[in-house]
Design a protein around this motif. Structure first.
Motif, PDB file in Angstrom:
ATOM      1  N   UNK A 180      53.053 -63.009  -7.236  1.00 48.65           N
ATOM      2  CA  UNK A 180      52.109 -63.715  -6.369  1.00 48.65           C
ATOM      3  C   UNK A 180      52.196 -65.209  -6.629  1.00 48.65           C
ATOM      4  N   UNK A 181      52.292 -65.986  -5.556  1.00 47.69           N
ATOM      5  CA  UNK A 181      52.267 -67.448  -5.702  1.00 47.69           C
ATOM      6  C   UNK A 181      50.825 -67.865  -5.969  1.00 47.69           C
ATOM      7  N   UNK A 182      50.560 -68.318  -7.196  1.00 47.54           N
ATOM      8  CA  UNK A 182      49.179 -68.577  -7.587  1.00 47.54           C
ATOM      9  C   UNK A 182      48.719 -69.978  -7.245  1.00 47.54           C
ATOM     10  N   UNK A 183      49.605 -70.953  -7.407  1.00 48.35           N
ATOM     11  CA  UNK A 183      49.196 -72.331  -7.150  1.00 48.35           C
ATOM     12  C   UNK A 183      50.410 -73.157  -6.758  1.00 48.35           C
ATOM     13  N   UNK A 241      57.254 -80.700  -5.405  1.00 50.49           N
ATOM     14  CA  UNK A 241      56.214 -79.677  -5.370  1.00 50.49           C
ATOM     15  C   UNK A 241      56.334 -78.770  -6.600  1.00 50.49           C
ATOM     16  N   UNK A 242      55.233 -78.631  -7.347  1.00 52.25           N
ATOM     17  CA  UNK A 242      55.150 -77.687  -8.469  1.00 52.25           C
ATOM     18  C   UNK A 242      54.526 -76.389  -7.962  1.00 52.25           C
ATOM     19  N   UNK A 243      55.176 -75.261  -8.281  1.00 52.39           N
ATOM     20  CA  UNK A 243      54.673 -73.960  -7.855  1.00 52.39           C
ATOM     21  C   UNK A 243      54.647 -73.014  -9.047  1.00 52.39           C
ATOM     22  N   UNK A 244      53.605 -72.192  -9.139  1.00 57.32           N
ATOM     23  CA  UNK A 244      53.488 -71.177 -10.190  1.00 57.32           C
ATOM     24  C   UNK A 244      53.440 -69.796  -9.548  1.00 57.32           C
ATOM     25  N   UNK A 245      54.405 -68.935  -9.934  1.00 57.68           N
ATOM     26  CA  UNK A 245      54.425 -67.545  -9.496  1.00 57.68           C
ATOM     27  C   UNK A 245      54.016 -66.660 -10.672  1.00 57.68           C
TER      28      UNK A 245
END
Length: 379
Positions: A293-296, A277-281
């Motif tokens: 904020x967790x954007x995507x 899982x890739x996550x962008x904060x």
């Protein structure tokens, strides 16, 4: 024209010309050559360009289509088609497979030749004016552990600096880096080890970003039997380290998990990868911990027959993300623009050799044009 217009009017006209035209103007007469190469003119031109491109910076892409020893660079507009602006040619050859792009600041790119073997070689390159400087060798020797770098601008002294953290040893599980600072104005390194932080910066996937006068990395510190992750910053003017807390989901992660920092406008974001899982904060307001904020968040198999290898960065005011994905059938990488709201992926027409791609924000400038031939190498 110079015979009929006051000098201050000529200066204002020249300040508003693009880089290519200004370089041509240096050959018209000695007075224009001296004016355009003066530090004050270079700074004023940069400030005007920063204002003009604040909402639409260029994106510098480095990729390797087939052979990792062949680095290709291109500048792109951050528009719908990712339109190519120019193709700067790298003026020096890496002794490794390719250079590491440490960072970008005011038109300068810092390259480090340390991907596989650390050659202690640093290059400051301005693609806009096709000039580069090879930095003096650092005093601290190559590390048997690893080194980490940061690049940015000291606005108080009008100086570009490189900070180098060298992890030589471990002391009861705690990182003890030696720290050196390079100044472009002095052309030399100095030790600032007394300011060393107690945090460890990951060896394999570290990244840095220069925002709001400071360089930032993701770092960790062992407290008892636990690790705590933070954003570690280094102020280029005050030459001091500070820390910014991460959201709890990231702060408690094992430091071996992939986390890397990048820029988003005038703030920062952290890319995290775990269990496919890739996550962008994104930190919506710089320095305000509550604004994380967790954007995507998306799976590596967000599209059929492809695997997302890395999130390269944000574009279109953070509405879309540049991804490098791998085509299993054709065994080739490609760049796509991912729209999380529409859940679409637009191929940008660029194929890559997976793992070697990098994107940084870029602003065209005249920085380095005032440096003498003794410290300057011209491509």
């Amino acid at each position: 024209m110079s015979e009929y217009l006051p000098p201050e009017i000529i200066t204002q006209i020249l300040l508003r010309l693009p880089i290519k035209s200004l370089l041509q103007c240096t050959s018209i007469c000695k007075s224009w050559n001296s004016l355009i190469k003066h530090t004050r003119f270079i700074n004023n031109h940069l400030n005007l360009n920063l204002e003009k491109t604040s909402n639409s910076p260029l994106l510098l892409l480095r990729h390797c289509p087939k052979d990792p020893t062949r680095e290709l660079y291109s500048l792109h507009l951050d528009n719908g088609s990712f339109q190519e602006h120019s193709k700067p040619e790298l003026p020096v050859q890496s002794l490794n497979e390719c250079f590491r792009i440490v960072g970008s600041c005011n038109g300068l790119i810092l390259l480090s030749d340390d991907y596989l073997t650390d050659y202690n070689m640093f290059v400051l390159w301005n693609p806009s004016i096709r000039k580069f400087i090879t930095l003096a060798k650092p005093h601290v020797p190559k590390s048997p552990n690893h080194s980490v770098y940061g690049f940015g601008f000291d606005s108080k002294k009008n100086d570009y600096k490189v900070v180098r953290l060298v992890y030589l040893r471990q002391n009861e599980g705690q990182a003890c880096p030696e720290i050196e600072l390079y100044s472009l104005n002095s052309g030399s390194w100095k030790s600032i080890t007394s300011a060393a932080p107690s945090y460890q910066i990951a060896q394999n996937f570290w990244a840095q970003v220069f925002v709001n006068g400071a360089v930032h990395w993701v770092a960790s510190c062992k407290k008892g039997n636990c690790f705590r992750n933070v954003v570690l910053s280094f102020d280029m003017s005050n030459e001091t380290f500070q820390e910014i807390e991460l959201p709890e989901d990231l702060a408690c992660e094992l430091p071996t998990k992939y986390m890397a920092i990048s820029a988003t406008g005038k703030s920062i974001c952290v890319k995290h990868f775990d269990q496919n899982i890739h996550t962008m904060w994104v930190m919506r307001e710089y320095g305000v911990v509550e604004s994380w904020e967790k954007q995507v968040s998306f799976d590596v198999h967000v599209t059929l027959n492809f695997r997302v290898l890395q999130v390269l960065g944000c574009r279109k005011n953070n509405d879309e993300f540049l991804l490098e994905r791998y085509d299993h059938g054709r065994k080739i990488g490609e760049l796509v623009s991912h729209d999380p709201k529409k859940n679409t992926n637009e191929f940008l027409g660029i194929h890559t050799d997976p793992g070697y791609s990098c994107i940084v924000y870029y602003t065209e400038s005249l920085v380095l044009l005032d440096k003498t031939s003794r410290s300057m190498q011209i491509s």
